[in-house]
Enzyme design. Sequence first.
Site, short mmCIF file in Angstrom:
data_model
loop_
_atom_site.label_atom_id
_atom_site.label_comp_id
_atom_site.label_asym_id
_atom_site.label_seq_id
_atom_site.Cartn_x
_atom_site.Cartn_y
_atom_site.Cartn_z
N GLU A 213 -57.59 -120.11 92.05
CA GLU A 213 -58.60 -121.06 91.60
C GLU A 213 -59.43 -121.48 92.81
O GLU A 213 -58.86 -121.90 93.82
CB GLU A 213 -57.95 -122.30 90.97
CG GLU A 213 -58.96 -123.31 90.47
CD GLU A 213 -58.32 -124.60 89.96
OE1 GLU A 213 -59.04 -125.44 89.41
OE2 GLU A 213 -57.09 -124.76 90.15
N ARG A 434 -41.68 -119.27 94.42
CA ARG A 434 -42.74 -119.59 95.37
C ARG A 434 -42.11 -119.90 96.72
O ARG A 434 -40.92 -120.21 96.81
CB ARG A 434 -43.60 -120.74 94.88
CG ARG A 434 -42.93 -122.09 94.86
CD ARG A 434 -43.87 -123.18 94.36
NE ARG A 434 -44.93 -123.43 95.33
CZ ARG A 434 -45.97 -124.23 95.07
NH1 ARG A 434 -46.10 -124.80 93.89
NH2 ARG A 434 -46.89 -124.46 96.00
N LYS A 444 -52.29 -128.50 96.28
CA LYS A 444 -53.70 -128.58 96.67
C LYS A 444 -54.25 -129.99 96.49
O LYS A 444 -55.09 -130.44 97.27
CB LYS A 444 -54.52 -127.57 95.87
CG LYS A 444 -54.53 -126.18 96.45
CD LYS A 444 -55.66 -125.33 95.92
CE LYS A 444 -55.41 -124.87 94.52
NZ LYS A 444 -56.41 -123.88 94.08
#
Length: 718
Positions: A213, A434, A444
């Site tokens: 994104e 992750r 983020k």
Amino acid sequence: MAALTIASKANQAITLPALLIVEYAKASDPNAKIDIQFEDVEILENAEKSGLDLKVSGRSSVYQSTQAIRELLRSFAFWRGKNDDVVLEWTDRAHRLAPPEFKSVEGPLLELDSHLTLRSLIVGYTITPADLAFWGAIRGNKVAYAAVKKGAMLNVTRWFKYVEESNPWLASVLQSINAHAQERKAAKSKEGASYDIALPDTDKGVVTRFPPEPSGYLHIGHAKAACLNDYFAHEMYQGTLICRFDDTNPSKEKEEFQDAIVEDLALMGIKPDKTSYTSNYFQELYDYCITMLKHGKAYADDTERETMQHERMHGIASKRRGSTVEENLARFEEMKKGNEEGVRWCIRAKMSVDNPNKAMRDPVIYRCNPQPHHRTGEKWKVYPTYDFACPIVDSMEGITHALRTIEYRDRNPQYNWMLDALNLRRVHIWDFARMNFIRTLLSKRKLSKFVESGVVWGWDDPRFPTIRGIRRRGMTIDALREFILKQGPSRNIVNLDWTLFWATNKKYIDPVAPRHTAIAKENAVTAKVKGARVAPYTEDKPKHGKNPELGTKKVAYSSEILIDQEDAQSFAQDEEITLMNWGNAIVRSISHSLNPLHRSRVTSLELELHLQGDVKKTKQKITWLATSGQELIPVELVDFDFLITKDKLEEDDNVDDFLTPETEFRTEALADGNVADLKEHDVIQFERKGYFRVDRAFKHGEKAVMFLIPTGKEGKGK
């Protein structure tokens, strides 16, 4: 000379006592030369199937822990004292703490507890091998350690804590063992079994995608996703990799972030075969939403956010769930206009009200947002959510395998439901863990808050886990790829330490980093060198002792030199030291400050060259700079600490409560004249100070700024 080999998978209650005694001997006695090696096995086949093997020059190997400890005490005079017999008696008992069952170790622990009733240490008033052997045996046995931590035996617990707190080096030894275990795990080749995850239907071709994104810069967590998708697509199956920007939220996204992501992927050596944008498919996604509304598989909802969250959490149907197709289409049309009425509504998939998997409880699939989009402008006022757009575009673009982090696992059924509801081709999904790091944020949203509030300089701050941040700190791309690929596509969630990350980097920079010299300006000591030439002169010396391809540098020599205050304070009168790149010298005079508050501070030195001296016999080997014969270059050496103080923040933790008060440490220094030729991004080593990346090159009137590159040994980190 001795060598201790340890089976790293062996029972630590057996191996740790001998290891601690060896480490203590090496740290305390300069004559105790003992090599330590680990083998990635449970038993050493050539050591009578034992967990350790001790070889002392001129003697036969010993394999049992008790025998090894006795051999160590006999071989090194450092250990000998008046209580030798008692120490030996107690070290012999330590092996009784090796069994993994509590019933077997309870007796020896109670015996030790009774012995320590009126004692701080097991034998005498200073630490002995008996303390190290017992401490190591307990620390290496999970059940014994658990009992001590619980305080079941007060005297043993008191003694255990005292030994641990008064000997901080013990923590370093344990950390090195853990680091070795991590390295062993990560060192599995990327070609090995860890990548053989049996992806289905690979014979029909493999197409993967990396869908960032564009709402921030890539961080190391994104880097793992990008590298794994690249590896499976290009290296393992010779397939296709698509980079698709998930640009469905105009409130957060910027072209700046999009361009940065493209650059960062290129820096990592990742070359997508195609770059696409979810915004390219806005019309198709809109049409699919209309289809779902017409087939009664979605509905319009104006329930307030908090109420919707409550209803989803408690399995309560929305009051709008039973709206007619006509009502839902009309409301979607208002949303498309972006007017005051439209922004009140969203579109939800009609999946389930009370599915145990809450991700399946009528998720939102479309929202109204009148804000202009950075690619499509004001054409659209409605935008699909990631959960709606991702499976549809994956299917449309021919993605065969969606590799994504394990946090999406609960949403996998949702992903498949979308495809089935629209009769689209299914995509194989593989989850991988992750990459999380201690004392590091990868959200983020939280990283953006740090940037906006001025906690950091920007997205490329060297304290940030962004690709740009860690590169600015001094990480090489080759090391980054190696580290990520060695983690593999495992589903095991771990909180990694930065130690191994930076140790991997050191492998790449050490062979090619030119060696230079820097002296801290604060209280730097001027030393007169007797026997030096009157006139200053220079000589060509290799930039790297083991890599002649790096060329040579000018080393200046003069009768007056600068030395670090810390080095000067460590000298003794008439001690012979080694001036690196020159030779030996004898300390003839040491002058100290007359200020009563700084009596230990050295103000000047007089040295006498003794170039025929043996550099191998000196304890002190120091760096220095000639004050004449070169232009000393002003530099600022910068080190950093973690931004947060807690290893892992929990969901309800307030980030502001765990900010590290000071994370930036600057030292003014002077460097050798060759540093004037360095360029931005160059990586060098200031000998005895560490590796540095040039963040700002030297210009006349402007000092150079250099960032310390961690190597896995320093106390500070990202």
